[in-house]
Design an enzyme around this catalytic site. Structure first.
Site, short mmCIF file in Angstrom:
data_model
loop_
_atom_site.label_atom_id
_atom_site.label_comp_id
_atom_site.label_asym_id
_atom_site.label_seq_id
_atom_site.Cartn_x
_atom_site.Cartn_y
_atom_site.Cartn_z
N LYS A 9 6.76 -84.28 -14.25
CA LYS A 9 7.33 -84.70 -15.52
C LYS A 9 6.81 -83.82 -16.65
CE LYS A 9 8.09 -88.90 -18.31
NZ LYS A 9 7.81 -90.35 -18.42
N SER B 169 11.72 -93.49 -19.01
CA SER B 169 11.90 -92.15 -19.56
C SER B 169 11.82 -91.05 -18.51
CB SER B 169 10.82 -91.88 -20.62
OG SER B 169 9.53 -91.89 -20.02
N SER C 205 8.52 -96.73 -17.17
CA SER C 205 9.22 -95.46 -17.01
C SER C 205 9.01 -94.74 -15.68
CB SER C 205 8.84 -94.51 -18.15
OG SER C 205 9.31 -95.01 -19.37
#
Length: 500
Positions: free
Chosen positions: A79, A154, A178
């Site tokens: 990420k 997210s 998330s």
């Protein structure tokens, strides 16, 4: 043999016994990214040269007879919130576009030390603020099950990269859900470890008392293997827990092989059903609860009345902490700088830069948080939210006196269409309804696939919640459920996903 469809454990075994090389595995996944990422947009940056160099180092070390980690040579998607030396780290924001960090986050360093091959950085809601990965400054990510749907947020890029077979493993972060929410809507596995169980050093902060990095994978065992790599005390993080890592891999293997939950007490959270829950989600959840009983668990209903206030408390605490954390982006030290033509003051340059660099959702949360922290309102808003947080922790404590783990749907609905909730923040926030209480209490939670909703054929996730530092319970229950569902289905859930 399609290398991209093998699990991380299977790939590691084949690399270790010389059936394939780490370079071959990396090349196969890079080719898959080339083939499908134009449609999915899971990645913001693909580090082709870096990945192949890491893979070559693993092959060379193995040829020298060096002892390597259990995941050495396995590819991973990271990420874009973890700093990575020499590789762009943007947090999905224009304000950090093109920034190249001079240091590695602790998670990044541990991945490299363990011999994992980092393929690149994945798309995300800007500064991890969102539930759909539509708030990225660089465009949305699609759900590989249906590219017109959201992949969750997210960390939608990380989950989508796994569901699209671009990577067998990924790292996400979970502030209000998330990791778990994207896992649920993409048919993958996502784990939020106990707060402080994985270092936050070098993980760009959104809400410091809530943020937690964790593993994303296609199987519970793969998630456990990755969890073991990234977890553990870090003196560089003052919130890091100085305690042994729970035996997550052992628990995952035990759960998968024993496929029995005899003696386990499991609580069903009464507050996580009712209005707003999709019928197909609740049908799959009820089937999962019935399966837990079949596996020998004692299932009881548990009430946690303060959970009804969790959403409101979260959306005061998280924006308040974000308004403080994002103050560092002032155009003076790094990142975007707008209007610095010699005629404007530093304050004007900072204002223009933030106006141009931050997206609408980030601005919304900064303003909300600044208001909640302002003189005259602190006690009414932020202070009250912290009191609710204490009540939620007490509800968890009370529940865990009666049961070993709690279960609920991970999300109230399946993946909704891209654009459907962009202009309705309240509807967007409700996607986190089931996942928010765990970060507020700092305990551990996991999402595992439990089938497809009959209305739309999209994945549904089962959330499992364990007390702090009892992460191994997640893996035991999750692996047992996974094995039982796979035996019932005859294949992994992802095999039902349409071809890209």
């Amino acid at each position: 043999m399609d290398l991209t469809h093998l699990t991380a454990a299977e790939l590691a075994a084949r690399i270790a016994d010389g059936t394939v090389s780490a370079v071959e595995v990396a090349e196969a996944h890079l080719a898959r990214i080339d083939a499908v990422d134009e449609k999915v947009h899971a990645f913001l940056h693909v580090d082709r040269d870096g990945a192949l160099a890491q893979a070559r180092r693993v092959d060379e070390a193995r040829a020298r007879g060096e002892r390597l980690g259990p995941l050495a040579g396995v590819p991973l998607a990271l990420k874009d919130i973890f700093t990575t030396t020499g590789v762009p780290t943007t947090c999905g924001s224009k304000i950090l576009e093109g920034w190249i960090p001079p240091y590695d986050a602790t998670v990044t360093r541990r991945l490299k030390d363990a011999g994992l091959v980092i393929l690149g950085k994945t798309n995300m809601d800007e500064f991890a603020m969102g539930s759909s990965t539509e708030n990225s400054a660089f465009g949305p990510t699609g759900n590989p099950w249906d590219l017109t749907r959201i992949p969750g947020g997210s960390g939608g890029g990380s989950a989508a990269s796994i569901a699209a077979f671009q990577a067998p493993l990924a790292i996400g972060t979970d502030t209000g859900g998330s990791i778990r929410q994207p896992a649920a809507v993409t048919g993958t596995v996502g784990v939020k470890p106990t707060y402080g169980g994985v270092s936050r050093y070098g993980m760009i902060a959104f809400s410091s008392s809530l943020d937690q990095g964790g593993p994303c994978a296609r199987t519970v065992l793969d998630a456990a293997l990755l969890h073991e790599v990234i977890a553990g005390h870090d003196p560089l993080d003052s919130t890091s827990i100085d305690a042994p890592v729970p035996p997550v891999v052992e628990a995952a293997r035990e759960g998968a092989h024993a496929v029995s939950l005899a003696g386990m007490r499991i609580g069903v959270v009464a507050e996580f059903r009712g209005e707003g829950y999709q019928d197909g989600v609740m049908r799959r959840f009820d089937e999962a609860v019935a399966l837990l009983r079949e596996l020998g668990a004692e299932v009881v209903e548990v009430s946690c009345p303060s959970f009804d206030k969790a959403l409101a408390a979260y959306y005061l605490i998280a924006p308040s902490e974000c308004s403080s954390n994002l103050a560092r982006f002032d155009a003076m030290r790094y990142g975007l700088r707008v209007g610095d033509d010699g005629t404007r003051s530093a304050e004007e340059v900072t204002s223009l830069t933030r106006e141009a660099g931050f997206g609408a959702e980030v601005k919304r949360r900064i303003m909300l948080g600044t208001y909640a922290l302002s003189a005259g309102y602190y006690d009414a808003y932020y202070g009250s939210a912290q009191k609710v947080r204490t009540l939620i922790s007490r509800d968890f404590d009370s529940a865990f006196e009666r049961v070993d783990v709690l279960v609920s749907p991970t999300t109230p609905t399946t993946a909704f269409p891209l654009g459907e909730r962009v202009d309705d923040p309240m509807a967007m926030y409700l996607a986190d309804l089931c996942t928010i209480p765990s970060p507020l209490a700092g305990n551990a939670a996991m999402s595992v696939p439990c089938g497809l909703a009959p209305e739309d054929g999209l994945p549904v996730g089962l959330q499992i919640i364990a007390p702090a530092l009892a992460d191994d319970r997640l893996y035991r229950v999750g692996a047992s459920v996974e094995a039982a569902f796979r035996a019932r289905w005859g294949h992994p859930l992802l095999e039902e996903a349409p071809a890209l």
